[in-house]
Design a protein around this motif. Sequence first.
Motif, PDB file in Angstrom:
ATOM      1  N   SER A  11     -18.382   7.486   3.752  1.00 19.61           N
ATOM      2  CA  SER A  11     -18.315   7.032   2.370  1.00 19.61           C
ATOM      3  C   SER A  11     -18.470   8.203   1.422  1.00 19.61           C
ATOM      4  O   SER A  11     -19.025   9.242   1.785  1.00 19.61           O
ATOM      5  CB  SER A  11     -19.420   6.015   2.080  1.00 19.61           C
ATOM      6  OG  SER A  11     -19.332   4.933   2.975  1.00 19.61           O
TER       7      SER A  11
ATOM      8  N   ARG B  41     -16.972   4.440  -2.270  1.00 16.90           N
ATOM      9  CA  ARG B  41     -15.677   4.267  -1.602  1.00 16.90           C
ATOM     10  C   ARG B  41     -15.909   4.454  -0.113  1.00 16.90           C
ATOM     11  O   ARG B  41     -16.544   5.436   0.298  1.00 16.90           O
ATOM     12  CB  ARG B  41     -14.680   5.298  -2.101  1.00 16.90           C
ATOM     13  CG  ARG B  41     -13.338   5.230  -1.381  1.00 16.90           C
ATOM     14  CD  ARG B  41     -12.450   6.394  -1.762  1.00 16.90           C
ATOM     15  NE  ARG B  41     -12.253   6.463  -3.197  1.00 16.90           N
ATOM     16  CZ  ARG B  41     -11.665   7.493  -3.806  1.00 16.90           C
ATOM     17  NH1 ARG B  41     -11.217   8.506  -3.095  1.00 16.90           N
ATOM     18  NH2 ARG B  41     -11.521   7.502  -5.111  1.00 16.90           N
ATOM     19  N   HIS B  42     -15.410   3.527   0.677  1.00 16.20           N
ATOM     20  CA  HIS B  42     -15.632   3.589   2.127  1.00 16.20           C
ATOM     21  C   HIS B  42     -14.334   3.848   2.856  1.00 16.20           C
ATOM     22  O   HIS B  42     -13.288   3.308   2.478  1.00 16.20           O
ATOM     23  CB  HIS B  42     -16.234   2.270   2.622  1.00 16.20           C
ATOM     24  CG  HIS B  42     -17.463   1.865   1.876  1.00 16.20           C
ATOM     25  ND1 HIS B  42     -18.597   2.656   1.844  1.00 16.20           N
ATOM     26  CD2 HIS B  42     -17.718   0.777   1.115  1.00 16.20           C
ATOM     27  CE1 HIS B  42     -19.516   2.061   1.098  1.00 16.20           C
ATOM     28  NE2 HIS B  42     -19.005   0.917   0.638  1.00 16.20           N
ATOM     29  N   VAL B  43     -14.412   4.669   3.888  1.00 13.40           N
ATOM     30  CA  VAL B  43     -13.242   4.987   4.710  1.00 13.40           C
ATOM     31  C   VAL B  43     -13.586   4.590   6.143  1.00 13.40           C
ATOM     32  O   VAL B  43     -14.485   5.175   6.759  1.00 13.40           O
ATOM     33  CB  VAL B  43     -12.896   6.481   4.591  1.00 13.40           C
ATOM     34  CG1 VAL B  43     -11.727   6.836   5.496  1.00 13.40           C
ATOM     35  CG2 VAL B  43     -12.552   6.820   3.142  1.00 13.40           C
TER      36      VAL B  43
ATOM     37  N   ALA C  84      -7.524   4.726  -2.244  1.00 10.57           N
ATOM     38  CA  ALA C  84      -8.384   3.595  -1.906  1.00 10.57           C
ATOM     39  C   ALA C  84      -7.898   2.344  -2.622  1.00 10.57           C
ATOM     40  O   ALA C  84      -7.463   2.405  -3.770  1.00 10.57           O
ATOM     41  CB  ALA C  84      -9.824   3.896  -2.293  1.00 10.57           C
TER      42      ALA C  84
ATOM     43  N   ALA D 267      -9.076   2.856   3.318  1.00  7.61           N
ATOM     44  CA  ALA D 267     -10.003   3.244   2.248  1.00  7.61           C
ATOM     45  C   ALA D 267     -10.159   2.118   1.243  1.00  7.61           C
ATOM     46  O   ALA D 267      -9.164   1.601   0.721  1.00  7.61           O
ATOM     47  CB  ALA D 267      -9.491   4.501   1.539  1.00  7.61           C
ATOM     48  N   VAL D 268     -11.406   1.744   0.978  1.00 10.79           N
ATOM     49  CA  VAL D 268     -11.704   0.621   0.086  1.00 10.79           C
ATOM     50  C   VAL D 268     -12.614   1.094  -1.048  1.00 10.79           C
ATOM     51  O   VAL D 268     -13.675   1.672  -0.807  1.00 10.79           O
ATOM     52  CB  VAL D 268     -12.396  -0.518   0.875  1.00 10.79           C
ATOM     53  CG1 VAL D 268     -12.832  -1.639  -0.068  1.00 10.79           C
ATOM     54  CG2 VAL D 268     -11.446  -1.071   1.933  1.00 10.79           C
ATOM     55  N   GLN D 269     -12.188   0.835  -2.274  1.00  9.63           N
ATOM     56  CA  GLN D 269     -12.992   1.195  -3.449  1.00  9.63           C
ATOM     57  C   GLN D 269     -13.814  -0.014  -3.864  1.00  9.63           C
ATOM     58  O   GLN D 269     -13.258  -1.058  -4.215  1.00  9.63           O
ATOM     59  CB  GLN D 269     -12.082   1.620  -4.607  1.00  9.63           C
ATOM     60  CG  GLN D 269     -12.837   2.069  -5.851  1.00  9.63           C
ATOM     61  CD  GLN D 269     -13.757   3.241  -5.554  1.00  9.63           C
ATOM     62  OE1 GLN D 269     -13.320   4.292  -5.096  1.00  9.63           O
ATOM     63  NE2 GLN D 269     -15.048   3.069  -5.798  1.00  9.63           N
TER      64      GLN D 269
ATOM     65  N   TRP E  66      -9.731  13.374   4.037  1.00  9.39           N
ATOM     66  CA  TRP E  66      -9.996  11.925   4.070  1.00  9.39           C
ATOM     67  C   TRP E  66     -10.417  11.421   2.691  1.00  9.39           C
ATOM     68  O   TRP E  66     -10.179  10.259   2.351  1.00  9.39           O
ATOM     69  CB  TRP E  66     -11.024  11.551   5.136  1.00  9.39           C
ATOM     70  CG  TRP E  66     -12.417  12.074   4.941  1.00  9.39           C
ATOM     71  CD1 TRP E  66     -12.919  13.266   5.392  1.00  9.39           C
ATOM     72  CD2 TRP E  66     -13.492  11.419   4.259  1.00  9.39           C
ATOM     73  NE1 TRP E  66     -14.229  13.387   5.036  1.00  9.39           N
ATOM     74  CE2 TRP E  66     -14.614  12.270   4.336  1.00  9.39           C
ATOM     75  CE3 TRP E  66     -13.632  10.192   3.599  1.00  9.39           C
ATOM     76  CZ2 TRP E  66     -15.851  11.939   3.790  1.00  9.39           C
ATOM     77  CZ3 TRP E  66     -14.855   9.852   3.041  1.00  9.39           C
ATOM     78  CH2 TRP E  66     -15.959  10.741   3.137  1.00  9.39           C
ATOM     79  N   THR E  67     -10.986  12.308   1.862  1.00 15.82           N
ATOM     80  CA  THR E  67     -11.391  11.892   0.519  1.00 15.82           C
ATOM     81  C   THR E  67     -10.190  11.746  -0.411  1.00 15.82           C
ATOM     82  O   THR E  67     -10.325  11.234  -1.525  1.00 15.82           O
ATOM     83  CB  THR E  67     -12.367  12.903  -0.097  1.00 15.82           C
ATOM     84  OG1 THR E  67     -11.815  14.222   0.070  1.00 15.82           O
ATOM     85  CG2 THR E  67     -13.724  12.849   0.580  1.00 15.82           C
TER      86      THR E  67
ATOM     87  N   TYR F 220       0.839  -1.193   0.000  1.00 17.97           N
ATOM     88  CA  TYR F 220       0.000   0.000   0.000  1.00 17.97           C
ATOM     89  C   TYR F 220       0.878   1.248   0.000  1.00 17.97           C
ATOM     90  O   TYR F 220       0.606   2.229  -0.685  1.00 17.97           O
ATOM     91  CB  TYR F 220      -0.918  -0.012   1.226  1.00 17.97           C
ATOM     92  CG  TYR F 220      -1.863   1.163   1.327  1.00 17.97           C
ATOM     93  CD1 TYR F 220      -1.851   1.998   2.448  1.00 17.97           C
ATOM     94  CD2 TYR F 220      -2.781   1.442   0.311  1.00 17.97           C
ATOM     95  CE1 TYR F 220      -2.733   3.070   2.553  1.00 17.97           C
ATOM     96  CE2 TYR F 220      -3.652   2.515   0.404  1.00 17.97           C
ATOM     97  CZ  TYR F 220      -3.634   3.325   1.527  1.00 17.97           C
ATOM     98  OH  TYR F 220      -4.497   4.393   1.617  1.00 17.97           O
TER      99      TYR F 220
END
Lengths: 466, 400
Positions: free
Chosen positions: B328, B348-350, B69, B360-362, B64-65, B47
């Motif tokens: 998200s 996308r979730h944080v 991700a 962060a996951v896309q 955070w955005t 990562y």
Amino acid sequence: MTTPDFDAWHLPGMSVDEVETLEAGDLVCRYPVPTAELLASTVGRLREAGRALAERPVASIVDVVDTVAQRLSDAGDPLYEEAERLVAAATGYSAAMTRLVLDRMTADWRADRLWELLEAELPDPTVLDGFRPVGEDRRARAYGPELAFHAFAGNVPGVAVSSLVRTLLVKTPSLGKLASRQPVLPVLFARAVHAVDAEVGRALAVTYWPGGSHASGWQVLEAADTVIVYGGDEAVAAYRERTPATTRLVVHGPRFSVGLIARQALAGDPTTVAREVAGAVAAFDQHGCVSPHAVWVEETQAVTAVDFAEALAAALADVEEALPRGRLSPGEASAIQQERATAELKGHAPGRSETRVLSGPGTRWTVIYDAEPAFHPSCLNRLVRVHPVGELDEVIGLLAPVGRLLQSVAVAGPDRLRVRLAHRLARIGATRVTTFPRLPWPRPDWHNDGREPVRELLHWVDIETG
Amino acid sequence: MSAPATGLRTELLQLFHDGADSPLPDAEFEAFALRVFARNFETVPAYRAYCVARGRTPATVDAWTGIPAVPTAAFKELPLRDQTADVERVFRTSGTTRGKQRRGEHHVVDLEVYRASLRATFEAFLLPDGVRPRVVSLMPPADVLSDSSLAFMITEVMTAFGAAGSHAFADAGGLDFTALETALAAVEEGPVLLLGTSAAFLHWLDRLEETGARFVLPAGSRLMDTGGFKGRGRRVEPASLRAAYGQRIGIPEWACVNEYGMTELLSQYYDDTLRRRLRAGSPAAEWRPEGEIAGRTRREMTDSMAADPGRAVGGVVRYKRGPGWLRSVAVDPETLDPLPAGTTGLLRHVDLANLYGVIAVQTEDLGHVDGRGLVVEGRAAGAPTRGCSIAMDLLLSEAP
């Protein structure tokens, strides 16, 4: 409720009372509810039309198809304009791609190509019209099926029409079931044939219903003596299961293609081959069974596979200008994003071989260089992998496990290499070894999936004397 | 315990223990997110390299955005976790029905973080009235499905909140309908909480329709379902499923709470309906889903649609909310850029709970996010690949 743009059927002489709606890309279509009555009447009319078609000389059928093909390749013809507009809406193809596909596919339906096809498979095409001598004291005549049912796939426009053309040439009436994604060309073709020559036109019935949803849709299979299926493994299995054992089943199942690049082809400059590969990747936005998912490059010190990947990236950027990639659904775009980012991360994992991701604006095109040579299918829409290899022969072993799905292999390199590899590729399942420029555009008489698509429809009757 | 006892971990656990009721102020969430990101960057080598290659590192990211991700697909290819710590459990995605396709893996370093996050959130959205119900699970327990993060969650819920008689009515062999129905028929008092996948519930509902059986569970009973309809089974619109829950099991529409989570995250979203209703004060007598309740349901539908016309999902818009430590954003499928609030894109979730993984996951899920919460509109991927060109999962299941 938006106004339907397109009536997705040609059922000559039938009145359609009940319709349902289908969305094909941006096109809103209506289609007839496939009641048992509608299908039974259609079959009845097709059989009748078949009796008349059987008496027509094959040359007159070629002329009818040729006339329609001319209209569909004439940019000034309203039929061409309609086809262009509707195909673009349904597929999401760019205007340039729509025109390219129409022009290349319609060329295969012109008289010269049709005769080439007939002569390639039947040295004397008039065996379709009468008994012709075979050897000393025998005559034979070729007969097509009594009624054909075609189940079309939705990946590339035009393939369905070619299928209908072949059954017409062997004087067989057809019921074609459209793919939800490609409702346009078969309908326009059938209507145009009917307008040119109603007798031939009555032998074509084309319509749509959602797969598996209407029992009568399956029952109609029993009326046909030949069933021709295009599709993925699930669709093929479903038709296999439901087609009576006595019915001939012609299958064009799921396929993919790849490319091999010999060091001789690069000769210190990857640009030419890169352009050819880019053209093959871009055609049909990579949705054809002839579209390459990946290429393997024999490395030299002068030109490494990374160098080739970079040259391919530049070439794809150029192709994007001339022949833009079409519109994608969010799911298709998402698949590209996932594949790109995953390839990057894999490359950074400890102990893993290097990867590099080269990409255009948005999701327009993607080259993934992956030092690990193993085959990995592409999510398509112009995403192609480049792998390094020591000797192209090594790729045979990598493809063998998926060989039954392999169709075409483009080989860039000396012809003797192509021939040598062809035998080994044939052993694992490939049926066509070609060059990159030819890869997306097979000749009309090609051995599609290793077979002769006209001849396999025929049965022969002998007259013996003396 | 194998997890490094960092100050950040302690602070996050405290945050989770404080409960999932109140949102976290933006600045606080962002501060935590950037610290978790920094930790991920230090401890997950792949990562780190990914972030460096993009020029988006803790030194350059201030929102955070902007945190890079990781796609859900990558979880099938490499373990994305703190390489300095041991792994307590590996959770795997449920995979496709084709068998050989590789499953995504979440290598969880610290289950305590997962427990704390899931308990706090579950309590807030399913048990805001403080009840301790009899938990009835249609999913096998965690000791049978040791690599399922959902089974783990359900078993945790049973342990933390379940009254006597809580039980899982499935095992490796499948759902035991007879035992389940016998147990439900015998329930005389006290609320029941049913948990399971939507697919399992649908399977059971189909059977109830065949046998004509119905249950009328005690007031206060509620239900949580989750997951799409993976594979080739039937799919049913959420609103239709909820109507069936009402007809066959006697649970009012608003007490049917859908959970949205995934193996790659340690925090979850829930439908907000039950929490909002109970906050407004709903007496036990109003739990019956008939007559007036049906009327109320229609009004709820009308209100939702008036609030957001044209966004109907199954006819009713359901907003999901989550704990303050999960946020998200919907991103543009072409560019992956965050979209304005309310615009549909790829989710996308944080998740602050991914302290020892990647924050962060896309995903490939379509949805939109605004002040009211998250609306999941469906899965973007799975758009069928066209025609006879190869289906991805077919080739993947054949490829070595």
